[in-house]
Design a protein around this motif. Structure first.
Motif, PDB file in Angstrom:
ATOM      1  N   LEU A 190       0.835  -1.198   0.000  1.00  9.77           N
ATOM      2  CA  LEU A 190       0.000   0.000   0.000  1.00  9.77           C
ATOM      3  C   LEU A 190       0.873   1.252   0.000  1.00  9.77           C
ATOM      4  O   LEU A 190       0.635   2.193  -0.753  1.00  9.77           O
ATOM      5  N   TYR A 191       1.899   1.260   0.859  1.00  9.60           N
ATOM      6  CA  TYR A 191       2.885   2.345   0.914  1.00  9.60           C
ATOM      7  C   TYR A 191       4.002   1.930   1.860  1.00  9.60           C
ATOM      8  O   TYR A 191       3.928   0.868   2.496  1.00  9.60           O
ATOM      9  N   THR A 192       5.037   2.749   1.948  1.00  3.04           N
ATOM     10  CA  THR A 192       6.142   2.487   2.873  1.00  3.04           C
ATOM     11  C   THR A 192       6.321   3.698   3.795  1.00  3.04           C
ATOM     12  O   THR A 192       5.935   4.808   3.458  1.00  3.04           O
ATOM     13  N   CYS A 193       6.906   3.448   4.980  1.00  2.00           N
ATOM     14  CA  CYS A 193       7.179   4.512   5.951  1.00  2.00           C
ATOM     15  C   CYS A 193       8.595   4.373   6.481  1.00  2.00           C
ATOM     16  O   CYS A 193       9.156   3.263   6.495  1.00  2.00           O
ATOM     17  N   LYS A 194       9.156   5.484   6.941  1.00  2.00           N
ATOM     18  CA  LYS A 194      10.532   5.490   7.434  1.00  2.00           C
ATOM     19  C   LYS A 194      10.634   5.245   8.941  1.00  2.00           C
ATOM     20  O   LYS A 194      11.713   4.951   9.449  1.00  2.00           O
ATOM     21  N   ASN A 195       9.523   5.401   9.655  1.00  2.00           N
ATOM     22  CA  ASN A 195       9.531   5.172  11.102  1.00  2.00           C
ATOM     23  C   ASN A 195       8.100   5.034  11.607  1.00  2.00           C
ATOM     24  O   ASN A 195       7.130   5.233  10.864  1.00  2.00           O
ATOM     25  N   GLY A 196       7.979   4.695  12.893  1.00  2.00           N
ATOM     26  CA  GLY A 196       6.672   4.458  13.469  1.00  2.00           C
ATOM     27  C   GLY A 196       5.764   5.674  13.469  1.00  2.00           C
ATOM     28  O   GLY A 196       4.555   5.564  13.245  1.00  2.00           O
ATOM     29  N   GLN A 197       6.331   6.846  13.716  1.00  2.00           N
ATOM     30  CA  GLN A 197       5.520   8.060  13.743  1.00  2.00           C
ATOM     31  C   GLN A 197       4.905   8.351  12.385  1.00  2.00           C
ATOM     32  O   GLN A 197       3.739   8.762  12.292  1.00  2.00           O
ATOM     33  N   GLU A 198       5.687   8.154  11.335  1.00  2.00           N
ATOM     34  CA  GLU A 198       5.169   8.385   9.978  1.00  2.00           C
ATOM     35  C   GLU A 198       3.996   7.446   9.702  1.00  2.00           C
ATOM     36  O   GLU A 198       3.003   7.833   9.084  1.00  2.00           O
ATOM     37  N   LEU A 199       4.117   6.212  10.173  1.00  2.00           N
ATOM     38  CA  LEU A 199       3.027   5.248   9.999  1.00  2.00           C
ATOM     39  C   LEU A 199       1.769   5.710  10.737  1.00  2.00           C
ATOM     40  O   LEU A 199       0.669   5.701  10.182  1.00  2.00           O
ATOM     41  N   ILE A 200       1.925   6.104  11.989  1.00  2.00           N
ATOM     42  CA  ILE A 200       0.779   6.544  12.790  1.00  2.00           C
ATOM     43  C   ILE A 200       0.095   7.748  12.145  1.00  2.00           C
ATOM     44  O   ILE A 200      -1.140   7.843  12.120  1.00  2.00           O
ATOM     45  N   ASP A 201       0.883   8.666  11.602  1.00  2.00           N
ATOM     46  CA  ASP A 201       0.313   9.823  10.913  1.00  2.00           C
ATOM     47  C   ASP A 201      -0.494   9.387   9.691  1.00  2.00           C
ATOM     48  O   ASP A 201      -1.571   9.920   9.419  1.00  2.00           O
ATOM     49  N   LYS A 202       0.021   8.406   8.967  1.00  2.00           N
ATOM     50  CA  LYS A 202      -0.665   7.905   7.773  1.00  2.00           C
ATOM     51  C   LYS A 202      -2.004   7.254   8.134  1.00  2.00           C
ATOM     52  O   LYS A 202      -2.994   7.366   7.398  1.00  2.00           O
ATOM     53  N   LEU A 203      -2.020   6.559   9.271  1.00  2.00           N
ATOM     54  CA  LEU A 203      -3.215   5.806   9.663  1.00  2.00           C
ATOM     55  C   LEU A 203      -4.384   6.683  10.082  1.00  2.00           C
ATOM     56  O   LEU A 203      -5.486   6.188  10.305  1.00  2.00           O
TER      57      LEU A 203
END
Length: 213
Positions: free
Chosen positions: A32-45
């Motif tokens: 679906l996409y990639t993230c560089k760290n956990g915070q970036e993932l949480i922001d995406k969600l």
């Protein structure tokens, strides 16, 4: 054919792209996409469209590491299945990820075929445990290996002294404590770590880098 969405979270761009390429090559899975760290993932969600079926989570990352991110996802997005994918193979790290909510743990040098099996089993069974991870879980449940997190700062200080040739009385003097208090530290540590003697304590301390000989 139903396709399951996967997000790759890893601070190494080339590795993240490589893992994503592998996943895109599997039947039933797409990145679906990639993230560089956990915070970036949480922001995406925050956008419901960005919630995947599976997250491939690295452990050591800047800003927010994999353990913290996994814990957040487990609390707020329990439907998302997390598979740790890391270079860290020590038992403490594996346990921390599993306790945070990961459904499995793989090394980054895993074979392509095993990664595919792991993704399928995450969907079908809800988890994927290698023999290594299964052993860590059994040892944890049986009390064979308990976490360093249960130790207090002064107990860790005692362990470092105990790894030398000092007597318990000498350790008491060094720590400005009574021999009775030191005896209490020793007994408490032995119980917490399920150890029987000072030799076992030294081995534990070296293994977990509390003491470097």
């Amino acid at each position: 054919m139903m396709s399951y969405s996967v997000v790759v979270v890893d601070d190494h761009n080339l590795l993240s792209q490589a893992i994503g390429g592998l996943v895109d090559g599997f039947d039933k899975f797409s990145v679906l996409y990639t993230c560089k760290n956990g915070q970036e993932l949480i922001d995406k969600l925050k956008n419901p469209r960005n919630i995947p079926d599976i997250v491939l989570m690295d452990v050591n990352m800047p800003i927010m590491n994999g353990i913290e991110a996994t814990s957040h996802l487990y609390r707020n997005f329990p439907q998302v299945k997390i598979l740790a994918l890391s270079i860290e193979e020590d038992e403490d790290t594996i346990l921390k990820m599993l306790r945070a909510g990961a459904r499995g743990y793989l090394m980054k040098d895993v074979k392509k075929s095993e990664l595919q099996v792991a993704l399928l089993e995450l969907i079908e069974k809800g988890y994927y445990h290698t023999n290594t991870v299964a052993k860590v879980l059994v040892d944890s449940l049986s009390g064979k290996e308990r976490s360093i997190d249960t130790l207090k700062e002064r107990e860790i200080e005692f362990i470092r002294h105990a790894c030398t040739e000092k007597t318990y009385k000498e350790i008491a003097d060094e720590m400005f404590l009574s021999p009775k208090t030191i005896e209490g530290y020793r007994n408490s540590i032995f119980e917490k770590l399920n150890l029987r003697n000072r030799t076992g304590l030294v081995i534990y301390a070296i293994k977990h880098k509390i003491f470097v000989p």
